[in-house]
Design an enzyme around this catalytic site. Structure first.
Site, PDB file in Angstrom:
ATOM      1  N   ASP A 130      43.466  46.513  32.866  1.00  0.00           N
ATOM      2  CA  ASP A 130      44.016  46.325  34.203  1.00  0.00           C
ATOM      3  C   ASP A 130      42.898  46.056  35.218  1.00  0.00           C
ATOM      4  O   ASP A 130      41.857  46.734  35.179  1.00  0.00           O
ATOM      5  CB  ASP A 130      44.777  47.598  34.603  1.00  0.00           C
ATOM      6  CG  ASP A 130      45.559  47.418  35.884  1.00  0.00           C
ATOM      7  OD1 ASP A 130      46.438  46.537  35.915  1.00  0.00           O
ATOM      8  OD2 ASP A 130      45.294  48.154  36.854  1.00  0.00           O
ATOM      9  N   GLU A 182      42.561  41.466  32.313  1.00  0.00           N
ATOM     10  CA  GLU A 182      43.342  40.997  33.451  1.00  0.00           C
ATOM     11  C   GLU A 182      42.338  40.847  34.598  1.00  0.00           C
ATOM     12  O   GLU A 182      41.995  41.816  35.270  1.00  0.00           O
ATOM     13  CB  GLU A 182      44.438  41.993  33.850  1.00  0.00           C
ATOM     14  CG  GLU A 182      45.364  41.387  34.896  1.00  0.00           C
ATOM     15  CD  GLU A 182      45.672  42.257  36.109  1.00  0.00           C
ATOM     16  OE1 GLU A 182      46.557  41.893  36.875  1.00  0.00           O
ATOM     17  OE2 GLU A 182      45.009  43.289  36.315  1.00  0.00           O
TER      18      GLU A 182
HETATM   19  C1  NOJ Z   1      47.587  44.895  37.912  1.00  0.00           C
HETATM   20  C2  NOJ Z   1      48.910  45.302  37.354  1.00  0.00           C
HETATM   21  O1  NOJ Z   1      49.398  44.273  36.535  1.00  0.00           O
HETATM   22  C3  NOJ Z   1      49.802  45.578  38.529  1.00  0.00           C
HETATM   23  O2  NOJ Z   1      51.132  45.728  38.150  1.00  0.00           O
HETATM   24  C4  NOJ Z   1      49.266  46.797  39.243  1.00  0.00           C
HETATM   25  O3  NOJ Z   1      50.015  47.008  40.420  1.00  0.00           O
HETATM   26  C5  NOJ Z   1      47.799  46.612  39.636  1.00  0.00           C
HETATM   27  N1  NOJ Z   1      47.017  46.028  38.587  1.00  0.00           N
HETATM   28  C6  NOJ Z   1      47.171  47.926  39.992  1.00  0.00           C
HETATM   29  O4  NOJ Z   1      46.994  48.716  38.850  1.00  0.00           O
END
Ligand code: NOJ
Length: 550
Positions: free
Chosen positions: A208, A277
């Site tokens: 993440d 990500e």
């Molecule tokens: C990316 C995640 O995909 C999203 O859903 C989340 O709100 C943020 N990171 C914070 O963790």
């Protein structure tokens, strides 16, 4: 390709656990639900699943606020359920990726609770980013950083003596305090968490906000620095401005963390994998995350955000392929996820390099989405499928205000509706909510499903050769059987300006017509699969794609 490097060509299905399938009838998806649907996923033909966070969480941000990284949220199941799921998925030939959230914890995590109870300057506070405020009494935030969900990225705490005191950093919601990655204890703890799950058979992790961990020393103001840097028009061409460092996104030092994580993954006999990500716009910056001694793959968000226009898609595909080739990593191709409007609805509007807001033409969006998936699955590398896209689900744009749960809704003062519209529970069967998402006589699904979704259920689409679901099944079957697809290279074939057309060896041809007119198909090739009807022989209608064999 080295034996076992399955991830270089994998199609990975994103299971957004809250909305996939509800086994216990509380209206929230869970592990029991996923287990009951493993045969569906195996039959669909994907190689792996990535499950969004399933750890204990107060759910301030749908599970991205983790209070214990070594357990399972009771509403989703137990650790034993998780272990059973991993074993059953493997028995179905599916790998399992989890989601690790290293930038922040929940404010209910024992570390943060200890930090609140401890004095400024303590080791407990040093696991997070606490600072004194600006202004004579420290009443102003330490700098100008903004939360992604709106408002300041800083919240002031009340000290144990009852007085307002330090501020802590949260690049997301206040319930998600940022962790201090300069702290060796933090690094060791996250590596131990990775091992905890790897030891239980998990095949990898999605990381993440992988580009946010490290903050610039001194925490300087962002000022008017743009992120991501928008392309500018120079002599009629869109070019990227020169890259400049940002104080908290994509810092070079973050790569040290991933080199250490890679060593952890490689220490297993069947090496584990990572996908970043990282919302990093420049392909060259993104490729740094997938250098040989770092992460295996990264989501390709420049493809996801590209409009449905041939030049824009061609540009992002070329840049992605070139930058990934430089570092020897396979690209990934992704159209949707739980953070963006579903692509059926994005493509249902006039397309341009800037977002256009106008009424959605869902029929048009669906036709384009069908063509888009044939393009996606034919490109070299791996691909992601976000649950429900194989059913052609559109974004639910008419959720009532009082059901919205995304923190962005509150934090923006009700100006940003947030991401709930792409998170509505999956319709499996029947012709009214909950469409088999929950057992009969269950609590209402956590977000209401539209009453118009009857024709979109798995049950309704199964066996209908014109359905989105059967298109995905057919495409995934061909992709698995075809030696030309998955990792490798492509060769563009020049056809007409509005078409994307490329060959992959041996003998495979993908043609996508993004122009407003039909285009001629080559004679010496046989159609393997088409995204829509081909009413005239040797003619490809607009917004339609074909796979051909030479
Ligand atoms: C990316 C995640 O995909 C999203 O859903 C989340 O709100 C943020 N990171 C914070 O963790």
């Amino acid at each position: 390709m080295a034996i076992g490097e399955w991830w270089r060509s994998a199609v990975i299905y994103q299971v957004y656990i809250r909305s996939f399938a509800d086994g216990d009838g509380d209206g929230l998806g869970d592990i029991a639900g996923i287990r009951s649907r493993l045969p569906y996923l195996a039959d669909l033909g994907v190689d792996a699943i990535w499950i969004n966070p399933w750890y204990p969480s107060p759910m301030a941000d749908a599970g991205y606020d983790v209070s214990d990284y070594r357990a399972v949220e009771p509403r989703f199941g137990t650790l034993a359920d998780a272990e059973a799921l991993i074993a059953e998925a493997h028995a179905h030939g599916l790998r399992v990726l989890l989601d690790i959230v290293p930038n922040h914890t929940s404010d209910q995590h024992p570390w943060f609770q200890a930090a609140l109870a401890a004095p400024p300057g303590s080791r407990e506070r040093d696991r997070y980013v606490f600072r004194r405020g600006r202004g004579p009494d420290g009443e102003l935030p330490p700098n100008d950083w903004k939360s992604t969900f709106g408002g300041s990225a800083w919240t002031r705490v009340i000290e144990p003596d009852g007085q307002p005191g330090e501020w802590y950093l949260h690049l997301f919601a206040p319930e998600q305090p940022d962790v201090n990655w300069e702290q060796p204890e933090v690094r060791a703890e996250f590596e131990a968490m990775l091992r905890f799950w790897f030891d239980r058979g998990v095949d990898g992790f999605r990381i993440d906000v992988a580009h946010s961990l490290i903050k610039e020393e001194g925490l300087p103001d962002v000022g008017d620095l743009q992120w991501p840097m928008a392309r500018v028009e120079v002599d009629g061409a869109l070019v990227r401005p020169e890259w400049v460092p940002h104080p908290h996104w994509d810092r070079d030092e973050v790569h040290d963390v991933y080199r250490q994580w890679r060593a952890v993954a490689d220490s297993y006999d069947d090496p584990r994998v990572f996908v970043a990500e990282a919302w990093v716009d420049e392909p060259e910056r993104l490729a740094r995350y997938v250098r040989a001694d770092e992460l295996h793959t990264a989501f390709n968000f420049s493809y996801l955000t590209s409009p449905w226009l041939a030049p824009a898609l061609r540009r992002t595909i070329d840049e992605t392929l070139a930058e990934h080739a430089e570092v020897g990593a396979p690209p990934t191709w992704v159209l949707s996820n739980h953070d963006v409007a579903r692509h059926v609805s994005r493509y249902a509007r006039p397309q341009s390099d800037r977002p256009v807001y106008s009424p959605a033409d869902i029929e048009l969006g669906t036709r384009r989405a069908r063509a888009a998936v044939l393009l996606t699955f034919a490109l070299p590398g791996g691909a992601y499928v976000y649950q429900g896209e194989e059913l052609g689900l559109p974004e639910v744009e008419d959720l009532p205000d009082d059901v919205l749960q995304d923190p962005a809704w509150e934090r923006s003062g009700h100006t940003e509706r947030g991401r709930d519209g792409c998170r509505v529970p999956v319709p499996w069967s029947g012709n009214k909510p909950p469409y088999g998402f929950s057992p009969d006589d269950s609590a209402q699904p956590w977000l209401p499903q539209p009453t118009r979704w009857g024709p979109l259920t798995v049950q309704a689409q199964t066996g209908d050769p014109g359905s989105m679901l059967e298109l995905y099944r057919a495409a995934l079957r061909i992709r698995r059987e075809s030696p030309a697809l998955g990792e490798g290279t492509l060769r563009w074939v020049s056809l007409t300006p509005g078409a994307l057309s490329f060959e992959r060896d041996p003998g495979f041809l993908c043609i996508v017509n993004i122009s407003a007119q039909p285009i001629a198909l080559p004679d010496a090739a046989e159609v393997l699969l088409a995204s829509g009807p081909l009413p005239r022989e040797r003619e490809l209608p607009e917004d339609t794609a074909v796979w051909m064999l030479r």
